[in-house]
Write a protein that holds these residues in place. Sequence first.
Motif, PDB file in Angstrom:
ATOM      1  N   LYS A  22       0.818  -1.209   0.000  1.00  0.00           N
ATOM      2  CA  LYS A  22       0.000   0.000   0.000  1.00  0.00           C
ATOM      3  C   LYS A  22       0.854   1.262   0.000  1.00  0.00           C
ATOM      4  CE  LYS A  22      -3.958  -2.054   2.366  1.00  0.00           C
ATOM      5  NZ  LYS A  22      -4.805  -2.013   3.581  1.00  0.00           N
ATOM      6  N   SER A  23       2.071   1.163   0.500  1.00  0.00           N
ATOM      7  CA  SER A  23       2.929   2.344   0.612  1.00  0.00           C
ATOM      8  C   SER A  23       3.680   2.644  -0.674  1.00  0.00           C
ATOM      9  CB  SER A  23       3.940   2.147   1.755  1.00  0.00           C
ATOM     10  OG  SER A  23       3.269   1.951   2.968  1.00  0.00           O
ATOM     11  N   ASN A  24       3.717   1.666  -1.582  1.00  0.00           N
ATOM     12  CA  ASN A  24       4.509   1.804  -2.799  1.00  0.00           C
ATOM     13  C   ASN A  24       3.600   1.855  -4.014  1.00  0.00           C
ATOM     14  OD1 ASN A  24       6.714   1.893  -4.489  1.00  0.00           O
ATOM     15  ND2 ASN A  24       6.864  -0.319  -4.623  1.00  0.00           N
ATOM     16  N   THR A  25       2.706   2.854  -4.043  1.00  0.00           N
ATOM     17  CA  THR A  25       1.729   2.949  -5.107  1.00  0.00           C
ATOM     18  C   THR A  25       1.849   4.264  -5.851  1.00  0.00           C
ATOM     19  OG1 THR A  25       0.040   3.998  -3.740  1.00  0.00           O
ATOM     20  CG2 THR A  25       0.131   1.586  -3.696  1.00  0.00           C
ATOM     21  N   LEU A  26       1.140   4.322  -6.954  1.00  0.00           N
ATOM     22  CA  LEU A  26       1.159   5.515  -7.793  1.00  0.00           C
ATOM     23  C   LEU A  26       0.606   6.731  -7.042  1.00  0.00           C
ATOM     24  CD1 LEU A  26       1.840   6.501 -10.625  1.00  0.00           C
ATOM     25  CD2 LEU A  26      -0.444   5.795 -11.365  1.00  0.00           C
ATOM     26  N   LYS A  27      -0.482   6.546  -6.308  1.00  0.00           N
ATOM     27  CA  LYS A  27      -1.070   7.657  -5.559  1.00  0.00           C
ATOM     28  C   LYS A  27      -0.141   8.141  -4.448  1.00  0.00           C
ATOM     29  CE  LYS A  27      -6.065   7.208  -6.195  1.00  0.00           C
ATOM     30  NZ  LYS A  27      -7.362   6.957  -5.515  1.00  0.00           N
ATOM     31  N   THR A  28       0.513   7.198  -3.759  1.00  0.00           N
ATOM     32  CA  THR A  28       1.450   7.581  -2.697  1.00  0.00           C
ATOM     33  C   THR A  28       2.617   8.380  -3.270  1.00  0.00           C
ATOM     34  OG1 THR A  28       0.886   5.618  -1.412  1.00  0.00           O
ATOM     35  CG2 THR A  28       2.945   6.722  -0.862  1.00  0.00           C
ATOM     36  N   PHE A  29       3.131   7.919  -4.397  1.00  0.00           N
ATOM     37  CA  PHE A  29       4.232   8.614  -5.062  1.00  0.00           C
ATOM     38  C   PHE A  29       3.803  10.015  -5.473  1.00  0.00           C
ATOM     39  CE2 PHE A  29       7.214   9.421  -8.594  1.00  0.00           C
ATOM     40  CZ  PHE A  29       8.407   9.077  -7.978  1.00  0.00           C
ATOM     41  N   LEU A  30       2.571  10.131  -5.952  1.00  0.00           N
ATOM     42  CA  LEU A  30       2.025  11.434  -6.347  1.00  0.00           C
ATOM     43  C   LEU A  30       1.947  12.378  -5.155  1.00  0.00           C
ATOM     44  CD1 LEU A  30       0.463  13.168  -8.554  1.00  0.00           C
ATOM     45  CD2 LEU A  30      -1.608  12.165  -7.590  1.00  0.00           C
ATOM     46  N   ASP A  31       1.459  11.865  -4.028  1.00  0.00           N
ATOM     47  CA  ASP A  31       1.224  12.709  -2.845  1.00  0.00           C
ATOM     48  C   ASP A  31       2.490  13.007  -2.051  1.00  0.00           C
ATOM     49  OD1 ASP A  31      -1.475  12.935  -3.358  1.00  0.00           O
ATOM     50  OD2 ASP A  31      -2.000  11.151  -2.203  1.00  0.00           O
ATOM     51  N   THR A  32       3.577  12.316  -2.366  1.00  0.00           N
ATOM     52  CA  THR A  32       4.831  12.571  -1.641  1.00  0.00           C
ATOM     53  C   THR A  32       5.873  13.190  -2.573  1.00  0.00           C
ATOM     54  OG1 THR A  32       5.492  10.251  -2.035  1.00  0.00           O
ATOM     55  CG2 THR A  32       4.459  10.774   0.084  1.00  0.00           C
ATOM     56  N   ILE A  33       6.449  12.387  -3.438  1.00  0.00           N
ATOM     57  CA  ILE A  33       7.554  12.846  -4.284  1.00  0.00           C
ATOM     58  C   ILE A  33       7.109  13.944  -5.264  1.00  0.00           C
ATOM     59  CG2 ILE A  33       9.381  12.139  -5.862  1.00  0.00           C
ATOM     60  CD1 ILE A  33       9.506  10.871  -3.058  1.00  0.00           C
ATOM     61  N   ILE A  34       6.048  13.670  -6.020  1.00  0.00           N
ATOM     62  CA  ILE A  34       5.608  14.634  -7.040  1.00  0.00           C
ATOM     63  C   ILE A  34       5.114  15.923  -6.400  1.00  0.00           C
ATOM     64  CG2 ILE A  34       3.964  15.054  -8.906  1.00  0.00           C
ATOM     65  CD1 ILE A  34       6.153  13.105  -9.651  1.00  0.00           C
ATOM     66  N   LYS A  35       4.366  15.809  -5.317  1.00  0.00           N
ATOM     67  CA  LYS A  35       3.804  16.997  -4.669  1.00  0.00           C
ATOM     68  C   LYS A  35       4.896  17.895  -4.103  1.00  0.00           C
ATOM     69  CE  LYS A  35      -0.088  18.306  -1.773  1.00  0.00           C
ATOM     70  NZ  LYS A  35      -1.218  17.810  -0.958  1.00  0.00           N
ATOM     71  N   ARG A  36       5.962  17.289  -3.572  1.00  0.00           N
ATOM     72  CA  ARG A  36       7.072  18.082  -3.032  1.00  0.00           C
ATOM     73  C   ARG A  36       7.866  18.754  -4.153  1.00  0.00           C
ATOM     74  NH1 ARG A  36       8.955  17.417   2.112  1.00  0.00           N
ATOM     75  NH2 ARG A  36      11.065  17.816   1.394  1.00  0.00           N
ATOM     76  N   ARG A  37       7.924  18.093  -5.303  1.00  0.00           N
ATOM     77  CA  ARG A  37       8.726  18.612  -6.409  1.00  0.00           C
ATOM     78  C   ARG A  37       7.989  19.694  -7.199  1.00  0.00           C
ATOM     79  NH1 ARG A  37      13.407  16.403  -9.334  1.00  0.00           N
ATOM     80  NH2 ARG A  37      13.621  15.180  -7.444  1.00  0.00           N
ATOM     81  N   TYR A  38       6.674  19.543  -7.328  1.00  0.00           N
ATOM     82  CA  TYR A  38       5.870  20.503  -8.094  1.00  0.00           C
ATOM     83  C   TYR A  38       4.927  21.229  -7.142  1.00  0.00           C
ATOM     84  CZ  TYR A  38       7.699  18.022 -12.109  1.00  0.00           C
ATOM     85  OH  TYR A  38       8.541  17.473 -13.036  1.00  0.00           O
ATOM     86  N   LYS A  39       5.437  22.271  -6.494  1.00  0.00           N
ATOM     87  CA  LYS A  39       4.662  22.991  -5.487  1.00  0.00           C
ATOM     88  C   LYS A  39       3.664  23.960  -6.099  1.00  0.00           C
ATOM     89  CE  LYS A  39       8.173  22.536  -1.890  1.00  0.00           C
ATOM     90  NZ  LYS A  39       9.041  23.220  -0.912  1.00  0.00           N
ATOM     91  N   ASN A  40       3.878  24.348  -7.369  1.00  0.00           N
ATOM     92  CA  ASN A  40       2.891  25.159  -8.055  1.00  0.00           C
ATOM     93  C   ASN A  40       1.635  24.313  -8.259  1.00  0.00           C
ATOM     94  OD1 ASN A  40       1.488  25.941 -10.728  1.00  0.00           O
ATOM     95  ND2 ASN A  40       2.713  27.749 -10.251  1.00  0.00           N
ATOM     96  N   LYS A  41       0.488  24.804  -7.780  1.00  0.00           N
ATOM     97  CA  LYS A  41      -0.749  24.014  -7.807  1.00  0.00           C
ATOM     98  C   LYS A  41      -1.145  23.608  -9.213  1.00  0.00           C
ATOM     99  CE  LYS A  41      -5.398  23.871  -5.842  1.00  0.00           C
ATOM    100  NZ  LYS A  41      -6.004  23.236  -7.018  1.00  0.00           N
ATOM    101  N   SER A  42      -0.967  24.511 -10.167  1.00  0.00           N
ATOM    102  CA  SER A  42      -1.339  24.215 -11.542  1.00  0.00           C
ATOM    103  C   SER A  42      -0.509  23.057 -12.099  1.00  0.00           C
ATOM    104  CB  SER A  42      -1.164  25.455 -12.418  1.00  0.00           C
ATOM    105  OG  SER A  42      -1.506  25.175 -13.756  1.00  0.00           O
ATOM    106  N   SER A  43       0.801  23.081 -11.832  1.00  0.00           N
ATOM    107  CA  SER A  43       1.684  22.008 -12.309  1.00  0.00           C
ATOM    108  C   SER A  43       1.337  20.688 -11.640  1.00  0.00           C
ATOM    109  CB  SER A  43       3.143  22.363 -12.026  1.00  0.00           C
ATOM    110  OG  SER A  43       3.514  23.531 -12.705  1.00  0.00           O
ATOM    111  N   PHE A  44       1.108  20.721 -10.312  1.00  0.00           N
ATOM    112  CA  PHE A  44       0.783  19.496  -9.595  1.00  0.00           C
ATOM    113  C   PHE A  44      -0.553  18.932 -10.058  1.00  0.00           C
ATOM    114  CE2 PHE A  44      -1.282  17.410  -5.892  1.00  0.00           C
ATOM    115  CZ  PHE A  44      -0.455  16.303  -5.813  1.00  0.00           C
TER     116      PHE A  44
END
Length: 453
Positions: free
Chosen positions: A101-123
Amino acid sequence: MGVGIFLRANTNKQGYSSLFVKAISGKNKPVKFGIGIKVKPVDWNKKTSRIRGSVDNAIILNRELEKIHNKINNAWLNFEAGSYSWDELAAALKGEGGDAKSNTLKTFLDTIIKRRYKNKSSFDSYVGVVNAILKEAGVDDLPLKDLTNSFIDELVLGWKQRLSINSIRSYLNHISTIKNLAYEKGITGEKFERKSGWTKTRGESSIKIIPTLKSEEFEAAIKRVEDIYDLQALYFFLMMFCMRGFYQADLVTMHLYETNVNEPDEPDGTIYLDSKKRRYIRHQRSKSGELMEIRMDIEPIFSLIYDIRHTIQITHANKINKRTGEPFKKGADVYSPNELEGWFFKYDINNTTVHKNVWDVYQKKIKRLTNRRFKDARKTFESYALKLEISQDIRYKLTGHANQTIKAHYQDWEWDKLKDQVDKAHLKVLKDYRVKKLMMLLEDKGSKLTTYV
């Protein structure tokens, strides 16, 4: 502080305990998860993090433990070196041997991607792509290990039945970022590989036609202007062209850019009307991170700015609801009477709802008038620069493309010379596009509109 494999204190009825990974660092929330291996406490060597050799399947289990041990230690080294944030470390640790459950696409989105793309439009664009993947797959979430190139191939086959090639290209660009980032972090073992057939229909030419708006086509569009919103749409397109390929968001935030526009000509604060001082703004492109120094004193840029501001005052500050006789509050909320709040509009660029509401009407207008979009202003500028045989290095500096060869070829003392070449090329493109004439035609059209006062 550190990371390792540990044995739980409690045992089950058969006398087995579960092995788990735990990472601790200062005030960060500890990372802890099971690895799916159980062993009797007497058979566990905590010093070597291995199982006693006489145990059944010890060779297989120890091989798996060694694999996990190497992975978590490499992840920890990346964290200590500053390559991983704590959240990225957690994702990397759980990338293999951790809870599914911890190694999923949604988890990756909410952790790695969200931290990298802080602009709301980009995220939000990544959120849309992840939702499209899950919808096509018919699942609520997806283990990252299942996002294989073969799986992506199946997604594309499905998307081709109902989506445009441009939409699929956009999806694949986002997927490549997700997949390659997961690979770099050590979470997955496969890089993204693009297939040529993914973004081509049968019989489609490999030659890509870049959508541009010729100067003559822009002039013809002016004749089709029917109201002030049509006029504004063309004003905005011309402004984006003159600014060497700005987008709507750039126009909204450009009042925040570092500039010498208001610097006096004399120490006592005197500004001459015929000032020879070069006026710049410094804009860093979000996509490439490249710095663009753009001259503002080239005609008709300042004239464009104030003409547009005048039309916005009419459409937003003084707009009256015919039914109630009261001003529209939404218009007043985004209207900027003060240049310090915004040269055109004032609102938080991260508020995607407001941003969409402001620009939707103009997007529809520019499409009707020219059959082009605002982002095509950038492509038009690039095409005219190419037609004028401006060198690639200068074209890249004009439009803010990343180009390491420029940095390799020019020393610090040569940058001023390069800046002069960029400024001359900028002026050359505007002249070839006949922006002064187009500006005059827009002003003339505006003076004849009954809704324009």
